[in-house]
Enzyme design. Structure first.
Site, PDB file in Angstrom:
ATOM      1  CG  ASP A 176      -1.362  -1.338   1.472  1.00  0.00           C
ATOM      2  OD1 ASP A 176      -2.489  -1.802   0.355  1.00  0.00           O
ATOM      3  OD2 ASP A 176      -1.410  -1.906   3.268  1.00  0.00           O
TER       4      ASP A 176
ATOM      5  CD  GLU B  97      -9.023  -3.461  -1.474  1.00  0.00           C
ATOM      6  OE1 GLU B  97      -9.597  -2.916   0.119  1.00  0.00           O
ATOM      7  OE2 GLU B  97      -7.852  -3.492  -1.702  1.00  0.00           O
TER       8      GLU B  97
END
Length: 324
Positions: free
Chosen positions: A14, A194
């Site tokens: 991420d 997402e």
């Protein structure tokens, strides 16, 4: 087009890179232990690989922010540093979902590595449900918050929502849903939209996002809108029918996703993302630590759309890779 070590930083998922006005690159990402927030700084993109990781916050032992610290992003908003992150009260799964909510930290000191960080608490949204992966952008004098959240009335794990912001930790407008998992490639393993990120180019504004389970099916999709359109109108946004960045088996790059954007020293646009170099994962992919941070330059096509190409192979021989 510039070439970079691949991976750039191992075991950091991420990834988010902020190019600040001081000319330095600031890096933040999920760590395998999911227990802390750390920042690296470097005057060059490649230098982030060797830059020391400074821990600026550690999760408490108990309470709503005591587990699974996920997907932090570092931004500079209204003269202050802000970290958005998701946290859960435990590792418990309820109705098929973790119990994450979104939180903010703020540092008013010029140096986010040595400054004091203050907890601003949870960022409240109208629905009290699983929420994560917040990002921030400014557009035409307005401040926007963009994130992923579960709506109990909609099938799937998470949809993408957008709202204007009053402060860096308070919403100003009711959220609107921009996208939900619905296409075949968005619903493999899990129904997921997402990890959104925003980039502007020419007369368009784009949102990339990640879809499907976090294994080799993870991939990046794209929303686009006219740069002068009403961004809070879902009808302004067009969803690409195919993923724009996905697994490349020949290069042994699996599940590229959860990206952010930056620019290199030459002014080229850079895609920042994570991917694994194998598919043999034991147990839950979230607890496999080898999603490595990778970066690559990309181009824009004749229609002003991003062309991310394909995830490049690791630049070390396959015989030297860890065996799994």
């Amino acid at each position: 087009m510039s070439n970079y070590p691949n991976p750039l930083i191992e075991q950091r998922a991420d990834p988010h890179i902020w190019l600040h006005s001081d000319g330095h690159y600031y890096f933040i990402a999920s760590v395998p232990e999911y227990d802390r927030l750390e920042i690296r700084r470097s005057p060059t993109l490649a230098g982030l690989a060797q830059a020391p990781a400074i821990v600026v916050w550690h999760k408490p032992d108990t309470g709503p922010m005591s587990a699974l610290i996920w997907a932090p992003e570092l931004h500079f908003i209204d003269g202050q540093w802000v970290i958005y992150y998701a946290a859960a009260p435990s590792q418990e799964i309820v109705d098929g979902l973790f119990q994450h909510r979104m939180y903010a930290l703020v540092c008013e000191d010029p140096d986010p590595l040595s400054g004091t960080w203050q907890e601003k608490g949870r960022i409240q949204t109208p629905i009290d449900s699983f929420s994560l992966d917040a990002t921030h952008f400014e557009h035409q004098g307005k401040s926007y918050y963009l994130w992923a959240q579960k709506d109990p009335e909609i099938r799937g794990n998470s949809n993408l929502y957008l709202a204007e912001m009053e402060t860096p930790w308070t919403l100003k407008s009711p959220p609107v849903m921009l996208s939900k998992p619905e296409l075949d490639w968005e619903i493999i393993g899990f129904w997921v939209n997402e990890g959104p990120a925003v980039i502007k180019h020419g007369d368009k504004i784009f949102i990339t996002y990640s879809a499907s389970a976090t294994d080799e099916n993870y991939c990046i999709g794209l929303l686009s809108a006219d740069i002068n359109s009403n961004l809070m109108d879902p009808a302004s946004w067009h969803k690409s029918r195919r993923p724009v960045f996905s697994t490349q088996t020949q290069n042994r790059q699996f599940g590229p996703g959860h990206n952010s954007f930056t620019r290199n020293e030459q002014g080229e646009d850079v895609l920042v993302y994570h991917a694994r170099n194998y598919t043999e994962i034991e147990g839950d992919p979230l607890y496999d630590p080898n999603r490595h941070t990778r970066i690559k330059t990309f181009r824009w096509d004749e229609n002003g759309m991003p062309d991310f190409g394909e995830p490049a192979a690791d630049n070390r021989p396959l015989t030297l890779q860890k065996q799994h």
